[in-house]
Design a protein around this motif. Sequence first.
Motif, PDB file in Angstrom:
ATOM      1  N   CYS A  84       0.794  -1.231   0.000  1.00 30.70           N
ATOM      2  CA  CYS A  84       0.000   0.000   0.000  1.00 30.70           C
ATOM      3  C   CYS A  84       0.828   1.283   0.000  1.00 30.70           C
ATOM      4  O   CYS A  84       0.295   2.350   0.286  1.00 30.70           O
ATOM      5  N   SER A  85       2.123   1.177  -0.298  1.00 34.12           N
ATOM      6  CA  SER A  85       2.888   2.402  -0.514  1.00 34.12           C
ATOM      7  C   SER A  85       2.355   3.129  -1.744  1.00 34.12           C
ATOM      8  O   SER A  85       2.314   4.360  -1.790  1.00 34.12           O
ATOM      9  N   LEU A  86       1.976   2.341  -2.755  1.00 34.47           N
ATOM     10  CA  LEU A  86       1.225   2.859  -3.898  1.00 34.47           C
ATOM     11  C   LEU A  86      -0.220   2.459  -3.659  1.00 34.47           C
ATOM     12  O   LEU A  86      -0.577   1.283  -3.756  1.00 34.47           O
ATOM     13  N   GLU A  87      -1.052   3.423  -3.306  1.00 33.80           N
ATOM     14  CA  GLU A  87      -2.394   3.124  -2.827  1.00 33.80           C
ATOM     15  C   GLU A  87      -3.365   2.831  -3.958  1.00 33.80           C
ATOM     16  O   GLU A  87      -3.176   3.291  -5.094  1.00 33.80           O
ATOM     17  N   PRO A  88      -4.437   2.076  -3.675  1.00 34.69           N
ATOM     18  CA  PRO A  88      -5.469   1.816  -4.681  1.00 34.69           C
ATOM     19  C   PRO A  88      -5.997   3.112  -5.283  1.00 34.69           C
ATOM     20  O   PRO A  88      -6.277   4.077  -4.573  1.00 34.69           O
ATOM     21  N   GLY A  89      -6.119   3.124  -6.620  1.00 28.10           N
ATOM     22  CA  GLY A  89      -6.607   4.297  -7.321  1.00 28.10           C
ATOM     23  C   GLY A  89      -5.541   5.305  -7.696  1.00 28.10           C
ATOM     24  O   GLY A  89      -5.820   6.282  -8.404  1.00 28.10           O
ATOM     25  N   MET A  90      -4.300   5.080  -7.236  1.00 28.42           N
ATOM     26  CA  MET A  90      -3.236   6.047  -7.521  1.00 28.42           C
ATOM     27  C   MET A  90      -2.857   6.007  -9.002  1.00 28.42           C
ATOM     28  O   MET A  90      -2.703   4.949  -9.600  1.00 28.42           O
ATOM     29  N   PRO A 141      -8.220  -0.490  -7.900  1.00 23.30           N
ATOM     30  CA  PRO A 141      -8.963  -0.238  -6.660  1.00 23.30           C
ATOM     31  C   PRO A 141      -9.354  -1.550  -5.999  1.00 23.30           C
ATOM     32  O   PRO A 141      -9.363  -2.610  -6.643  1.00 23.30           O
ATOM     33  N   ILE A 142      -9.649  -1.487  -4.731  1.00 25.48           N
ATOM     34  CA  ILE A 142     -10.129  -2.656  -3.984  1.00 25.48           C
ATOM     35  C   ILE A 142     -11.618  -2.469  -3.775  1.00 25.48           C
ATOM     36  O   ILE A 142     -12.045  -1.532  -3.103  1.00 25.48           O
ATOM     37  N   ASP A 143     -12.406  -3.338  -4.364  1.00 24.83           N
ATOM     38  CA  ASP A 143     -13.847  -3.242  -4.183  1.00 24.83           C
ATOM     39  C   ASP A 143     -14.342  -4.483  -3.436  1.00 24.83           C
ATOM     40  O   ASP A 143     -13.679  -5.520  -3.406  1.00 24.83           O
ATOM     41  N   SER A 173      -1.359 -15.967  -6.544  1.00 25.84           N
ATOM     42  CA  SER A 173      -1.979 -14.853  -7.267  1.00 25.84           C
ATOM     43  C   SER A 173      -3.028 -14.154  -6.411  1.00 25.84           C
ATOM     44  O   SER A 173      -3.224 -12.931  -6.513  1.00 25.84           O
ATOM     45  N   HIS A 174      -3.696 -14.904  -5.553  1.00 20.53           N
ATOM     46  CA  HIS A 174      -4.701 -14.305  -4.669  1.00 20.53           C
ATOM     47  C   HIS A 174      -4.041 -13.496  -3.552  1.00 20.53           C
ATOM     48  O   HIS A 174      -4.569 -12.469  -3.135  1.00 20.53           O
ATOM     49  N   TRP A 175      -2.870 -13.928  -3.099  1.00 17.45           N
ATOM     50  CA  TRP A 175      -2.180 -13.191  -2.053  1.00 17.45           C
ATOM     51  C   TRP A 175      -1.723 -11.826  -2.536  1.00 17.45           C
ATOM     52  O   TRP A 175      -1.601 -10.889  -1.738  1.00 17.45           O
ATOM     53  N   LEU A 176      -1.449 -11.685  -3.832  1.00 16.41           N
ATOM     54  CA  LEU A 176      -1.087 -10.365  -4.348  1.00 16.41           C
ATOM     55  C   LEU A 176      -2.195  -9.358  -4.071  1.00 16.41           C
ATOM     56  O   LEU A 176      -1.939  -8.190  -3.768  1.00 16.41           O
ATOM     57  N   PHE A 177      -3.430  -9.807  -4.193  1.00 15.55           N
ATOM     58  CA  PHE A 177      -4.577  -8.958  -3.892  1.00 15.55           C
ATOM     59  C   PHE A 177      -4.796  -8.870  -2.386  1.00 15.55           C
ATOM     60  O   PHE A 177      -5.010  -7.782  -1.834  1.00 15.55           O
ATOM     61  N   LEU A 178      -4.718 -10.009  -1.705  1.00 13.69           N
ATOM     62  CA  LEU A 178      -5.090 -10.069  -0.290  1.00 13.69           C
ATOM     63  C   LEU A 178      -4.111  -9.345   0.627  1.00 13.69           C
ATOM     64  O   LEU A 178      -4.498  -8.872   1.691  1.00 13.69           O
ATOM     65  N   ARG A 179      -2.845  -9.257   0.229  1.00 13.93           N
ATOM     66  CA  ARG A 179      -1.896  -8.545   1.080  1.00 13.93           C
ATOM     67  C   ARG A 179      -2.327  -7.099   1.287  1.00 13.93           C
ATOM     68  O   ARG A 179      -2.191  -6.541   2.384  1.00 13.93           O
ATOM     69  N   ARG A 180      -2.861  -6.472   0.245  1.00 15.59           N
ATOM     70  CA  ARG A 180      -3.344  -5.088   0.380  1.00 15.59           C
ATOM     71  C   ARG A 180      -4.534  -5.035   1.321  1.00 15.59           C
ATOM     72  O   ARG A 180      -4.658  -4.124   2.147  1.00 15.59           O
ATOM     73  N   ILE A 181      -5.414  -6.030   1.212  1.00 16.86           N
ATOM     74  CA  ILE A 181      -6.575  -6.115   2.102  1.00 16.86           C
ATOM     75  C   ILE A 181      -6.131  -6.252   3.551  1.00 16.86           C
ATOM     76  O   ILE A 181      -6.648  -5.599   4.458  1.00 16.86           O
ATOM     77  N   MET A 182      -5.148  -7.125   3.774  1.00 14.10           N
ATOM     78  CA  MET A 182      -4.709  -7.419   5.140  1.00 14.10           C
ATOM     79  C   MET A 182      -4.033  -6.227   5.798  1.00 14.10           C
ATOM     80  O   MET A 182      -4.136  -6.040   7.015  1.00 14.10           O
ATOM     81  N   GLY A 185     -16.212   3.555   6.642  1.00 15.63           N
ATOM     82  CA  GLY A 185     -15.418   4.604   6.019  1.00 15.63           C
ATOM     83  C   GLY A 185     -14.091   4.847   6.691  1.00 15.63           C
ATOM     84  O   GLY A 185     -13.499   5.927   6.563  1.00 15.63           O
ATOM     85  N   LYS A 186     -13.572   3.828   7.410  1.00 12.50           N
ATOM     86  CA  LYS A 186     -12.324   4.013   8.152  1.00 12.50           C
ATOM     87  C   LYS A 186     -11.082   3.908   7.278  1.00 12.50           C
ATOM     88  O   LYS A 186      -9.998   4.273   7.711  1.00 12.50           O
ATOM     89  N   ALA A 187     -11.234   3.382   6.065  1.00 13.68           N
ATOM     90  CA  ALA A 187     -10.052   3.156   5.231  1.00 13.68           C
ATOM     91  C   ALA A 187     -10.331   3.517   3.784  1.00 13.68           C
ATOM     92  O   ALA A 187      -9.873   2.844   2.875  1.00 13.68           O
ATOM     93  N   ASP A 188     -11.068   4.605   3.573  1.00 10.85           N
ATOM     94  CA  ASP A 188     -11.440   4.977   2.215  1.00 10.85           C
ATOM     95  C   ASP A 188     -10.232   5.162   1.302  1.00 10.85           C
ATOM     96  O   ASP A 188     -10.262   4.821   0.124  1.00 10.85           O
ATOM     97  N   HIS A 189      -9.140   5.710   1.849  1.00 12.10           N
ATOM     98  CA  HIS A 189      -7.976   5.984   1.013  1.00 12.10           C
ATOM     99  C   HIS A 189      -7.281   4.710   0.575  1.00 12.10           C
ATOM    100  O   HIS A 189      -6.573   4.685  -0.430  1.00 12.10           O
ATOM    101  N   LEU A 190      -7.477   3.604   1.314  1.00 10.61           N
ATOM    102  CA  LEU A 190      -6.865   2.344   0.936  1.00 10.61           C
ATOM    103  C   LEU A 190      -7.765   1.496   0.067  1.00 10.61           C
ATOM    104  O   LEU A 190      -7.290   0.711  -0.748  1.00 10.61           O
ATOM    105  N   PHE A 191      -9.071   1.629   0.240  1.00 14.98           N
ATOM    106  CA  PHE A 191      -9.980   0.680  -0.387  1.00 14.98           C
ATOM    107  C   PHE A 191     -10.766   1.254  -1.551  1.00 14.98           C
ATOM    108  O   PHE A 191     -11.868   0.837  -1.840  1.00 14.98           O
ATOM    109  N   GLY A 192     -10.169   2.225  -2.207  1.00 14.71           N
ATOM    110  CA  GLY A 192     -10.732   2.655  -3.474  1.00 14.71           C
ATOM    111  C   GLY A 192     -12.083   3.307  -3.372  1.00 14.71           C
ATOM    112  O   GLY A 192     -12.961   3.048  -4.182  1.00 14.71           O
ATOM    113  N   ALA A 193     -12.299   4.156  -2.351  1.00 12.05           N
ATOM    114  CA  ALA A 193     -13.585   4.839  -2.239  1.00 12.05           C
ATOM    115  C   ALA A 193     -13.842   5.704  -3.461  1.00 12.05           C
ATOM    116  O   ALA A 193     -14.952   5.847  -3.930  1.00 12.05           O
ATOM    117  N   ALA A 194     -12.785   6.294  -3.987  1.00 14.22           N
ATOM    118  CA  ALA A 194     -12.907   7.091  -5.205  1.00 14.22           C
ATOM    119  C   ALA A 194     -12.838   6.162  -6.413  1.00 14.22           C
ATOM    120  O   ALA A 194     -11.994   5.297  -6.479  1.00 14.22           O
TER     121      ALA A 194
END
Length: 236
Positions: free
Chosen positions: A25-31, A74-76, A161-170, A224-233
């Motif tokens: 998440c150094s490069l955040e979702p949506g960046m 983004p993470i949806d 391949s799933h961990w690539l996605f899940l690491r950001r979630i975790m 809404g605690k993690a909008d910047h990480l989880f692709g609110a935009a």
Amino acid sequence: MKPLVNAPSRTEQVYHAIRESICDCSLEPGMHLVQEDLAGTLGVSRQPVQQAMLLLKNDGLVVESGGRGLFVAPIDRESMEHHYQIRLVLDQLAVRLVAERSRQDAAFKARLRREGDAILAIGKGAEQAGSAAEAVRHDVQFHSFIYDMAGNPLIRPTAESHWLFLRRIMIGVLLHAARGPLVWAQHEHILDLLVAGEVDRAVTLATDHVLGAQQALIEAMEAGKADHLFGAATLS
């Protein structure tokens, strides 16, 4: 054909560097990913960055938005639930196989205890130090260890391949749902059950572990605690 060179290519180095920055998440979702900027940061030409972007698009970590360029995917919620469904099945299978092997092989049981305890000690230390990204790396290491110990060589590569996605979630779970101590307590309990050969109880706890993490993230997203990480935009 020419002999293969063992050293990673420049493209591979760039790919791994950008992938790790996305996963922690150094490069955040949506960046927005500007290739010239990435090349400058990494000290390379644009060519390996362009090639790395193709690989990252194949991983689903980078998406293209019309004529606007490339963005960190983004993470949806729907994608998250799909990945967790696959992870749940793989974890249940691995845990069952490990517990069954532990019941039948004393040497295997001893190795499971020894190597598992070492991973737990390092992971707990990282979590207590407050580094979410580092704790997640060791979290993945713990689950990958179980995959490897299961004896089925297809489980770990299927999961990767799933961990690539899940690491950001975790990362989001640890930062915004305050689950760090609970996660490692559950890891310890899962390992104890595996060593004891308690097949059904280990599968039940592994199930609760995965579903609990998923639910904690859903609650964090809804609050809404993690909008910047989880692709609110959106990228549209």
